[in-house]
Design a protein around this motif. Sequence first.
Motif, short mmCIF file in Angstrom:
data_model
loop_
_atom_site.label_atom_id
_atom_site.label_comp_id
_atom_site.label_asym_id
_atom_site.label_seq_id
_atom_site.Cartn_x
_atom_site.Cartn_y
_atom_site.Cartn_z
N LEU A 164 1.70 -14.29 23.57
CA LEU A 164 2.25 -15.62 23.31
C LEU A 164 1.85 -16.61 24.40
O LEU A 164 1.43 -17.73 24.12
N VAL A 165 1.98 -16.18 25.66
CA VAL A 165 1.66 -17.07 26.78
C VAL A 165 0.16 -17.38 26.79
O VAL A 165 -0.25 -18.54 26.95
N GLY A 166 -0.68 -16.36 26.63
CA GLY A 166 -2.13 -16.57 26.62
C GLY A 166 -2.56 -17.48 25.50
O GLY A 166 -3.40 -18.37 25.69
N SER A 167 -1.99 -17.28 24.30
CA SER A 167 -2.34 -18.12 23.16
C SER A 167 -1.90 -19.56 23.38
O SER A 167 -2.62 -20.51 23.02
N LEU A 168 -0.73 -19.74 24.02
CA LEU A 168 -0.24 -21.09 24.31
C LEU A 168 -1.15 -21.80 25.31
O LEU A 168 -1.51 -22.97 25.12
#
Length: 465
Positions: free
Chosen positions: A384-388
């Motif tokens: 989630l963090v990487g995609s954001l």
Amino acid sequence: MAAPTPTRRKVLGRLSLPERRFVADALRTETVGGVLLLIAAIIALIWANTPLSDSYTTVRDFHIGPAALGLDLSIQHWAADGLLAIFFFVAGIELKRELVAGELRDPRAAALPVIAAVCGMAVPALVYTLVNTVGDGSLDGWAVPTATDIAFALAVLAVIGTSLPSALRAFLLTLAVVDDLFAILIIAIFFTDDLDFLALGGAFAGLVVFWVLLRVGVRGWYVYVPLALVIWGLMYNSGVHATIAGVAMGLMLRCTRRDGEEQSPGEHIEHLVRPVSAGIAVPLFALFSAGVSVSGKSLGDVFTQPVTLGVVLGLVVGKAVGIFGGTWLTARFTRAELNEDLSWPDVFAVASLAGIGFTVSLLIGELAFADDTALTEEVKAAVLVGSLIAAICATVLLKLRVRKYQALLTEEERDEDEDGIPDMYEQDNPEYHLRMAAIYERKAAEHRAKAELAGASRDDADSPA
């Protein structure tokens, strides 16, 4: 006599009109699905991080299904193994169409997206492996940052209001199709164990029946849907991930048009099933997979633990560098040249957008760390963090060129003779120039008539009463 100089091939050049229309229709559905996917992910995060979190866990872990058939699964497993089979069925049709009628049918044209996609998967895996080798972490999650989520990427484009030219949109879609193919191979090869050869043989026999029925022209959903469910159930019980059944059936459909057909059977079925995949299957998977507990400490841990840091860097850095590097090297060593309307920063922006690796990354994370629930949740948080971060980086890069993109898209869609075909596809057609001359003559006549009428009105006003 000197040999003629070979024509240099365009990188990200203009699409054919049928291909452009297909890409536009496909991406339109994926964009709507991507927005639903984004909403589902937000709902999951809110649900899992409020006082209602216990109810989220209860619903997610609730078991349902016939135990006698080996299908007493949790809601989360039904979403990952059942609903995602629909997603991969559509991916199989997309891949088949690209191979027989799309960008991948010509080996020279296919080289660019294939090499870019391979590099866009290899470099994130290498980044993850390097980080975990140095940090003494687990190498089991090397495949997590290798996937691109086309629906989520398009949702980001829809939210920020950036209209990419059709060449860049087609490049992104083809990248995602090839990416899905390699993700399927990774799941089949590296996440299959304890094979039940009897169930696997039954699934294979069912696929043979499916193929024969297609070839003899049998029609009717009431034949294929029950058969597909049987094949899926046997594939699940065989130990091979059940989504492979969806891919196999999608690849069997005919995606070439015969005389008198407006759509091939594959295109027709994809048109019917894609909204179910994008609008129901993938959002429900996100709803029951993206609900991870988020706190200041957990977010901090994402950047301090080798496994989660490897996932983030793989998505944000590995994807962008891999896809951009693969594209540049392909152009450099095949004597190809970039479309004059675009520049290399445009390619890097799209490569950054491909770092959004939501759906398949979450699925691979669940498979890679199936025996460690805590680490699975941490890896999901890292995805989630990487995609954001990848979405934010791509947004900034794309916004810098948004006026250029809007001008290119306006020119692509210009249709002054209103015949339903963009003018840029008709400029070499003599009939088009005749129609345009007639249109210009009509407009000139209307302008002269208005001028004469205005002049007559002024004369009447100036004349004595």
